[in-house]
Design a protein around this motif. Structure first.
Motif, PDB file in Angstrom:
ATOM      1  N   THR A  46       0.822  -1.214   0.000  1.00 44.93           N
ATOM      2  CA  THR A  46       0.000   0.000   0.000  1.00 44.93           C
ATOM      3  C   THR A  46       0.852   1.259   0.000  1.00 44.93           C
ATOM      4  O   THR A  46       0.363   2.339  -0.330  1.00 44.93           O
ATOM      5  N   ASP A  49       3.420   3.323  -5.257  1.00 43.83           N
ATOM      6  CA  ASP A  49       2.578   4.025  -6.222  1.00 43.83           C
ATOM      7  C   ASP A  49       1.781   3.011  -7.041  1.00 43.83           C
ATOM      8  O   ASP A  49       2.148   1.830  -7.136  1.00 43.83           O
ATOM      9  N   LYS A  50       0.709   3.491  -7.673  1.00 44.05           N
ATOM     10  CA  LYS A  50      -0.191   2.593  -8.397  1.00 44.05           C
ATOM     11  C   LYS A  50       0.496   1.847  -9.530  1.00 44.05           C
ATOM     12  O   LYS A  50       0.149   0.699  -9.833  1.00 44.05           O
ATOM     13  N   ASP A  51       1.477   2.512 -10.192  1.00 41.41           N
ATOM     14  CA  ASP A  51       2.143   1.857 -11.316  1.00 41.41           C
ATOM     15  C   ASP A  51       3.280   0.939 -10.867  1.00 41.41           C
ATOM     16  O   ASP A  51       3.968   0.360 -11.706  1.00 41.41           O
TER      17      ASP A  51
END
Length: 268
Positions: A46, A49-51
């Protein structure tokens, strides 16, 4: 993702990886966290980063290695480094060095890592090397095919560039239109004039019609040829003709090549 799992061994701990379509490695987050002494992989990712984190279906990628039906988190190379930096385990630095100095260079050089154990005989090691060699050849074939396709696409533009390089200095707008047309661009002199006007390179009206704008001159795209005209009654006027420089020819082909022609008034 390439659904072929590659398994590495770090001091007896398993590290499973996959590669994406671009050939970049992804690491199973649970394996990374186990090595780094992080007890909750779901919580650890968590912070990324999303990527830097993605999920895979265990049935598609891990088979019998994973009995859960829950999606499995995987982390990218940057995500891996972030997890390493968050680890308090003394072996974290050694793990990072192993990944960066051994695993990743060999993956990128050969298309795979060849982990061996004392139990592997020469034939086993050779079989693994052959398998990786075949995968590498397939990847190279795909790259060559992509490069050949790109060469075919760029060939007309390369011919135009050769023509510009061989040309002596400036050319008229009509001559530039001919070069463009000969190399596959559907445009004539009048349409090219209107296109240059619409895009702000030539004046549109009055005494400045078809005269290079200050912007175009500052960019070095045109030179102005001035011709003195003597009329029958003895008075003289100066005619100004725009000529496209070599730099301008390259500039406009880069700008307009392959561009769909705008809806302009009918003309040559």
């Amino acid at each position: 993702m390439n659904n072929e799992i590659q398994r590495f061994d770090f001091k007896g701990a398993s590290l499973r990886t996959l590669t994406d379509e671009a050939g970049e490695p992804w690491f199973v987050a649970k394996d990374v966290c186990d090595i780094l002494g992080m007890s909750n992989p779901s919580m650890a990712v968590t912070a990324l980063d999303k990527d830097e984190v993605a999920q895979i279906d265990p049935k598609d990628y891990l088979g019998s290695e994973n009995r859960s039906n829950q999606a499995v988190n995987i982390v990218s190379e940057p995500g891996l480094y972030k997890l390493i930096m968050r680890s308090r385990k003394p072996e974290a630095h050694e793990f990072q060095r192993w990944v960066t100095h051994e695993v990743l260079p060999q993956i990128r050089r050969t298309g795979g890592y060849i982990p061996t154990t004392d139990a592997d005989d020469d034939m086993t090691i050779l079989a693994k090397a052959v398998m990786i060699g075949q995968r590498t050849m397939e990847q190279q074939k795909r790259k060559i095919a992509e490069q050949q396709t790109r060469i075919v696409e760029l060939e007309p533009k390369a011919r135009f560039a050769d023509a510009v390089a061989a040309s002596d200095g400036t050319c008229l707008v009509g001559e530039l239109a001919k070069m463009l047309r000969q190399n596959g661009m559907d445009i004539g002199q009048n349409r090219l004039f209107r296109l240059l006007q619409a895009d702000g390179y030539l004046g549109k009206s009055g005494s400045n019609r078809n005269v290079p704008t200050q912007r175009a001159m500052d960019l070095g795209l045109f030179r102005i040829k001035e011709t003195t005209v003597t009329h029958a009654d003895g008075h003289t006027t100066v005619s100004r003709t725009p000529k496209v420089t070599g730099k301008g020819q390259r500039y406009f082909i880069d700008r307009y090549w392959g561009r769909a022609q705008p809806s302009l008034e009918a003309g040559a």
